[in-house]
Design an enzyme around this catalytic site. Sequence first.
Site, PDB file in Angstrom:
ATOM      1  N   ASP A   1       3.120  -4.382   8.059  1.00 29.58           N
ATOM      2  CA  ASP A   1       1.889  -3.617   7.875  1.00 29.58           C
ATOM      3  C   ASP A   1       0.735  -4.596   8.108  1.00 29.58           C
ATOM      4  O   ASP A   1       0.441  -5.446   7.261  1.00 29.58           O
ATOM      5  CB  ASP A   1       1.876  -3.046   6.451  1.00 29.58           C
ATOM      6  CG  ASP A   1       0.539  -2.405   6.089  1.00 29.58           C
ATOM      7  OD1 ASP A   1      -0.436  -2.575   6.858  1.00 29.58           O
ATOM      8  OD2 ASP A   1       0.475  -1.753   5.040  1.00 29.58           O
TER       9      ASP A   1
ATOM     10  N   HIS B   1       0.868  -1.176   0.000  1.00 30.65           N
ATOM     11  CA  HIS B   1       0.000   0.000   0.000  1.00 30.65           C
ATOM     12  C   HIS B   1       0.910   1.233   0.000  1.00 30.65           C
ATOM     13  O   HIS B   1       2.034   1.177   0.502  1.00 30.65           O
ATOM     14  CB  HIS B   1      -0.829  -0.060   1.288  1.00 30.65           C
ATOM     15  CG  HIS B   1      -1.873   0.994   1.425  1.00 30.65           C
ATOM     16  ND1 HIS B   1      -1.600   2.258   1.884  1.00 30.65           N
ATOM     17  CD2 HIS B   1      -3.207   0.955   1.195  1.00 30.65           C
ATOM     18  CE1 HIS B   1      -2.728   2.958   1.918  1.00 30.65           C
ATOM     19  NE2 HIS B   1      -3.713   2.197   1.506  1.00 30.65           N
TER      20      HIS B   1
ATOM     21  N   GLN C   1      -4.532  -5.085   7.212  1.00 26.82           N
ATOM     22  CA  GLN C   1      -5.555  -6.026   6.749  1.00 26.82           C
ATOM     23  C   GLN C   1      -5.515  -7.355   7.493  1.00 26.82           C
ATOM     24  O   GLN C   1      -6.445  -8.153   7.360  1.00 26.82           O
ATOM     25  CB  GLN C   1      -5.403  -6.281   5.236  1.00 26.82           C
ATOM     26  CG  GLN C   1      -5.574  -5.053   4.370  1.00 26.82           C
ATOM     27  CD  GLN C   1      -6.962  -4.405   4.507  1.00 26.82           C
ATOM     28  OE1 GLN C   1      -7.897  -5.008   5.015  1.00 26.82           O
ATOM     29  NE2 GLN C   1      -7.081  -3.168   4.072  1.00 26.82           N
TER      30      GLN C   1
HETATM   31  N1  C6P Z   1      -6.351   0.433   2.801  1.00 25.61           N
HETATM   32  C1  C6P Z   1      -8.180   0.156   1.266  1.00 25.61           C
HETATM   33  O1  C6P Z   1      -9.270   0.484   0.779  1.00 25.61           O
HETATM   34  P1  C6P Z   1      -4.918   3.643   7.110  1.00 25.61           P
HETATM   35  O2  C6P Z   1      -5.535   4.476   6.049  1.00 25.61           O
HETATM   36  O3  C6P Z   1      -3.673   4.272   7.658  1.00 25.61           O
HETATM   37  O4  C6P Z   1      -5.869   3.187   8.152  1.00 25.61           O
HETATM   38  O5  C6P Z   1      -4.460   2.284   6.405  1.00 25.61           O
HETATM   39  C2  C6P Z   1      -3.544   2.320   5.377  1.00 25.61           C
HETATM   40  C3  C6P Z   1      -3.325   0.959   4.828  1.00 25.61           C
HETATM   41  C4  C6P Z   1      -2.090   0.371   4.967  1.00 25.61           C
HETATM   42  N2  C6P Z   1      -1.841  -0.865   4.535  1.00 25.61           N
HETATM   43  C5  C6P Z   1      -2.785  -1.608   3.931  1.00 25.61           C
HETATM   44  C6  C6P Z   1      -2.456  -2.979   3.488  1.00 25.61           C
HETATM   45  C7  C6P Z   1      -4.069  -1.060   3.742  1.00 25.61           C
HETATM   46  O6  C6P Z   1      -4.992  -1.791   3.143  1.00 25.61           O
HETATM   47  C8  C6P Z   1      -4.336   0.259   4.174  1.00 25.61           C
HETATM   48  C9  C6P Z   1      -5.663   0.899   3.918  1.00 25.61           C
HETATM   49  C10 C6P Z   1      -7.677   0.893   2.480  1.00 25.61           C
HETATM   50  O7  C6P Z   1      -7.510  -0.750   0.796  1.00 25.61           O
HETATM   51  C11 C6P Z   1      -7.791   2.366   2.316  1.00 25.61           C
HETATM   52  S1  C6P Z   1      -6.723   2.982   1.066  1.00 25.61           S
END
Ligand code: C6P
Length: 408
Positions: free
Chosen positions: A201, A124, A204
């Site tokens: 990370d 991401h 998910q």
């Molecule tokens: N993905 C999706 O629709 P935040 O925004 O900081 O809570 O999470 C960021 C993030 C980081 N790593 C992974 C693997 C993610 O999936 C996400 C967030 C959402 O896929 C919003 S872009």
Amino acid sequence: MKLDVVEVRKDFPILEREARPGVRVTYLDSTATSQKPVQVIQAMDDFYRKSNANIHRGVHTLAEESTALYEGARERIAKFINAESARQVIYTRNTTESINLVAYSWARANLKQGDLVILTEMEHHSNLVPWHMLQAERGIELDFIPVTEDGLLDLEVYKSQLNRRPKLVSFTHMSNVLGTINPAAEIIRLAHEVGAVTLVDGAQSVPHLTVDVQALGADFYAFSAHKMCGPTGIGALYGKQDLLESMPPFLGGGDMIREVKLRSFRPNSLPHKFEAGTPAIAEAVGFGAAVDYLSAIGMDKIAAHEHEITEYALERLEEIPGVKLFGPSADKKGGVAAFTLEDIHPHDVAQILDQDGIAVRAGHHCAQPLHEKFGIPATSRASFYLYSTKEEVDFLVNGIYKVKEMFS
Ligand code: C6P
């Protein structure tokens, strides 16, 4: 015993609403953010009605109550991921901020020009851009574990990359596009063999799998409350105690200090050293209620339910002529189904599905390099959680046939 999805759905008031008169909501966008059970909404409502005060600053009853709720939630979040101690769980705003905390504090104190950071091609943007920024500032080098055609990490290439002795290996536990569940324990073990620090990370994975940070051996682990039935505005960073102790503070201000003079300060102990200013207190309370909620149901049950829905969804989607699915088979992935439909733009697909109240996400899902790797600008993505049903998958499939009809 299996998860009783009919009972679970009763906890989520939003699932009862209609998108428009006569059209029920079919929420298939939990990877972007999950819906919230009444237990979480109630805990936050109770906090504001009964206990609201700033934390760590007062000796009055409300301040003590508020502090106990904030810290109590941290204890339960630590237990949820099996952290050694609650001191090792730092509240942040979200996964993005957790990763940035490591990039600003640990990495800027430990990485110099030419040092290698290994990422993966399925990251991401929040686990790419902080490292691009450090690369521009420090001249660190970046390398990427490749993604295979079937959406897995190529561990043979990773093993050869490790010969270059990276200082950090930072990767997603579960892809938000492919759904791939990466072999985190093995990736970490191999990184440690060459002395690299690891950052996972977990945006998910923590919502959907049993995560045990000690069993994984992770040095840092980042996640967000809003993807796991909790509120927006709060997340967490787990870190090994010796690493966190050795790191300089990230943001400066109130609460993160032990003592301040006009020209100097001494930082507070963990975890407060990394929590400057008035934090998201009600959100921490909601975060605690979310882990209580998930724990009461059982993460194993949740994972098994999602697996059943995902397997069914992949099977049904594969039957549709013109649908191309991305990512591995159901046994290697979580509840995500990203697909393209002929040459129809994913935004059109999502918009037409929305007419039937079906919520999917369309775009690059903040993983632009991964889409580029597969030679596509965007996908439509349906994602599932503990409240998803096979009936909702059927709605999606019918909706996709409608889209095809409109474009034929
Ligand atoms: N993905 C999706 O629709 P935040 O925004 O900081 O809570 O999470 C960021 C993030 C980081 N790593 C992974 C693997 C993610 O999936 C996400 C967030 C959402 O896929 C919003 S872009």
